[in-house]
Every structure is written in structure tokens, then in C-alpha cells.
Design a protein around this motif. Sequence first.
Motif, PDB file in Angstrom:
ATOM      1  N   THR A 114       0.838  -1.203   0.000  1.00 53.15           N
ATOM      2  CA  THR A 114       0.000   0.000   0.000  1.00 53.15           C
ATOM      3  C   THR A 114       0.876   1.257   0.000  1.00 53.15           C
ATOM      4  O   THR A 114       0.594   2.215  -0.727  1.00 53.15           O
ATOM      5  CB  THR A 114      -0.936  -0.021   1.231  1.00 53.15           C
ATOM      6  OG1 THR A 114      -1.760  -1.183   1.134  1.00 53.15           O
ATOM      7  CG2 THR A 114      -1.810   1.211   1.293  1.00 53.15           C
ATOM      8  N   ASP A 205      -6.420  -1.616  -4.285  1.00 49.61           N
ATOM      9  CA  ASP A 205      -5.548  -2.087  -3.212  1.00 49.61           C
ATOM     10  C   ASP A 205      -6.271  -3.175  -2.416  1.00 49.61           C
ATOM     11  O   ASP A 205      -7.500  -3.224  -2.396  1.00 49.61           O
ATOM     12  CB  ASP A 205      -5.201  -0.887  -2.309  1.00 49.61           C
ATOM     13  CG  ASP A 205      -3.986  -1.157  -1.429  1.00 49.61           C
ATOM     14  OD1 ASP A 205      -3.293  -2.164  -1.649  1.00 49.61           O
ATOM     15  OD2 ASP A 205      -3.741  -0.343  -0.518  1.00 49.61           O
ATOM     16  N   GLU A 206      -5.503  -4.010  -1.754  1.00 54.47           N
ATOM     17  CA  GLU A 206      -6.040  -5.110  -0.915  1.00 54.47           C
ATOM     18  C   GLU A 206      -6.963  -6.016  -1.745  1.00 54.47           C
ATOM     19  O   GLU A 206      -8.006  -6.472  -1.267  1.00 54.47           O
ATOM     20  CB  GLU A 206      -6.814  -4.575   0.317  1.00 54.47           C
ATOM     21  CG  GLU A 206      -6.290  -3.286   0.951  1.00 54.47           C
ATOM     22  CD  GLU A 206      -4.991  -3.438   1.709  1.00 54.47           C
ATOM     23  OE1 GLU A 206      -4.629  -4.568   2.043  1.00 54.47           O
ATOM     24  OE2 GLU A 206      -4.317  -2.421   1.947  1.00 54.47           O
TER      25      GLU A 206
HETATM   26 MG   LIG Z   1      -1.942  -2.865   2.207  1.00 56.62          MG
END
Ligand SMILES: [Mg+2]
Length: 444
Positions: A114, A205-206
Motif C-alpha cells: 500500500t 488495493d487489498e
Molecule cells: Mg496494504
Amino acid sequence: MIFRREKSPQERDALERLGRPTIGRHQPDSPADPSLPRFAVAATDDLGDAALGMLEQSPGRARLALADALSASQPVTSRDRFAGRQDVLGALIAAIEQQRAHVVLYGERGIGKTSLVHVFAETAREAHYLVLYGSCGVEARFDDMFRTFASEIPLLYHSGVSPTADEGEHNRSFADLLDPGHVDPRELADLFQKIVGTRVLLVLDEYDRVSDPAFRRNVAELIKNLSDRAARVQLVLTGVASNLDELIGFTPSIRRNIVGLAVGPMAEPELREILRRAEDATGLLFAPDARSLIIRMSGGSPYFARLLGNRAAGRALDEKRQTVGEADVIAGTEAVLAEWNAGLPRRVQVILQRAEVRAAWNVLIAASRASGTPDGWFGVHDVAAEAGSPDIKGITRTLDGLTGEIDLFDRESADGAPEPRYRFRTQGVAQLLGLSAALARAGR
Ligand SMILES: [Mg+2]
Ligand SMILES: Nc1ncnc2c1ncn2[C@@H]1O[C@H](COP(=O)(O)OP(=O)(O)OP(=O)(O)O)[C@@H](O)[C@H]1O
């Protein structure tokens, strides 16, 4: 799903009103009890970069600067706190700019995906890319996420809209052209093909957390369609995985449109840089042996470097010392372990102390390393590989002994699977084992 976005003028007004320090001007009726804990610095203060010497002048500020410089709970979002990673950042930029590919960034939990993607976004925005960031949750839905992305792309970038369009067009977005019912990846790619005047990067993200298989299928379909149409939209996916297939599944149709980049453990000089930046920000100094110990225990993880650095430095600040020593690192690490242990259910704490469990410690440590998969499941062979042992039978016996009455693991035998798989039952146990092994490895 969290979206990073600009605040509306109304929100800004409301925030400004909230920020007006009416409470600060309030005079208390009775003098405050000096023994009660207080904040060291007002929330309205801008810390900026703390200068050397802050320690003597204002220990409270030094503490806050430390929290700022070495917070382990938040990703780094700006370049001045970001250490190392030149290679992978360079590769990411090249994949986007030269190969015009979609990119998947994968790596273990907490390795810095991230943070990397935030710093990359900052760099891309400087080059006038329109970068939109979305964080996926378990419940993420394709429709919602891509409708929100589309709502952040002004319609002025549409090839059919003239740059001199009237005021009305200025407030409209690509979302206004989407079917109000259902967002279809092919139609979305058709729409995105009309983008002119900029290039758009959509960061998901994720991505490992997405549980809806339809979401993943739609993303693969979108990637294929965007590539076929040479649209000016590229996706950057990040997630916990040890390889590309684990994150996006085996989808041959999009393989050649995707560049997979591994975010691996940080090298020693990069971890050193994290600590050096913290020194610059706080005025503290890590003694060479303290620095080496943190780096050794971190095992390439920026999360651990920050966590252990922060805790060790905190102890030096407690004692008004400028130099952080090896003893601070050990005491800080032991304090983290004690806190993590206290955070486990009492029953699990007791289990971890049992003689049978202690006897299985090496297998447990290997299992903790093997458990770094997106869903936490691992097989006996993964543990054997981590333990560097060929004794599959012995390891199976040990793992099975830790399921059931001593229920450290869940065990599952899927139909047709050659071997059962295991998972730590309680969150936090694997991390605790990992850190205690690191402390033991460091020779304590
Ligand atoms: Mg992350
Ligand atoms: N390049 C870097 N320089 C300094 N600190 C970093 C760097 N990369 C990551 N960190 C720190 O490491 C920790 C984990 O980083 P981050 O949240 O980016 O990892 P992640 O891979 O996204 O984690 P997760 O798998 O949980 O999503 C954070 O405390 C962050 O501040």
C-alpha cells in the motif's frame, strides 16, 4: 471499500467550523488536576519536520515526531517518509509507461504494497495521470467500485465532449453515462475507450480480500477488454500473495496484458534508511548495535523495522536519552510480545504455555511462516519447507496434535485433496510466534 477523494466545499466548510478552537478558549472553572495525563501537543499544531535538538527543548514533540516517523500501523503515503524500493517503483513506472500494461503487485502481509502504491500514485499525478485509489474489502462489489471510479473521471475527458462545453458539462462525470442498473465490464471498457486528454490509473488495493468470484471475473474481463481496445485506462492491483496466480487466478486470456511485480523483503540498506529517516525527524540516534538488532529481527519487513524501532526509541525517550541502545530494542520487543500475548484469549495464552506446545515450538514457528498466505491456510509440505525438514510424517503428527483438544489449528480435508490443510484458529498467534522466533534468533 474506502475511497480517497477530495472533500466537497460543504464538507470543507463543516470541517473548518469544527476546527474553530472554541473549546480551546474555554477557561476551566477549577484548575486541572496536574496528575491527570495530558496530550503533549495540540492537534492543530503543524509538526513539520522535527529538527535536531527537539529532544531537549520539547520531549513531547519528540515523542510525537517519533510516532509520526515510525508509526507501524499506517502505510507511508508520502515520499519523504518512504525508504528504498527504487527497483520495484522503477519497474512499476516502466510497466505503466513503456509497456502500457496492467500491473499486479503481490507480496506478503505488511511488506509495503500500500505504501508503494501511494508513493507511485504521487509520482504518477506529477506526470498528470489521473490516479484513482480504491481499497477493496471483503464485501467489495464490482458495480459499486467501478461506478465510484467513473464518478471521479470528469466528462470533459470524453472524446465526445468539447473542451469549451458549457458549465453543465463541467460537473458531469463518466458515471453519468453508465447504465444505472448494472455495470458490465465490456460496456465499461467501451466507455473508457472514449477517454482523451489524460491517462487514468485505477488502483485496486487489498485485492486479496475480495471474496466475490464475480468481482474477480469482471476485473479479468475488464482488463482483457481495455487491452483489446488500447484504452487509456490501466489497472494496478495489489494484494497478499506469494505469486501472481494466487492473486488473479489462472486466467491465460489476460496473462500477456499483465505485468506481475513481487514486492519482496526489504534489503538491509533500505531498512537502515527507515531508521535514518526517523533519526532525522526526531533527533534520536540508534546506536550501531541497536540498529543491527532491529534490522536482523525485522527479517526484511518494514512493518517490523518501524514497530521495533518505535518501541525501542520510546524507551530512550522515557529516560530522556538521545541514543537508543541494544537494551532498548530487546526491552521494547519483549514489551510488544507481552502486549500481543495479553491480547490473545486467556485460553490460548494458557495453551501456548503447555509443555506439549513448547515441545512443538519449531514446527509452530515454521507454521507461522507458512501461514502468510492470503487466507491463512497452509499444508504440511509448506511447513516442512519452512522448517527445512523432510519429516512429513512427524510434522503431520505434530500439527494434528495441535488440533482437537489443544486447538491451535483448524484442520480441513477437502474431497480429493492429497493432504489436509491447516490454519491458525486465533488471529495474532502466528505473528506472536514470528516475533518471538526473531528475538530468539537474535541470540536472546
Ligand atoms: Mg496494504
Ligand atoms: N518503503 C517504506 N518506507 C518506510 N516504511 C514503509 C515502507 N513500506 C512500508 N512501510 C511501513 O511498513 C508497514 C506496512 O506497510 P503497508 O501497509 O504499505 O504494507 P502492505 O503490504 O500494504 O500491508 P498489508 O498486506 O497489510 O496490506 C507500515 O507501517 C508502513 O509505514
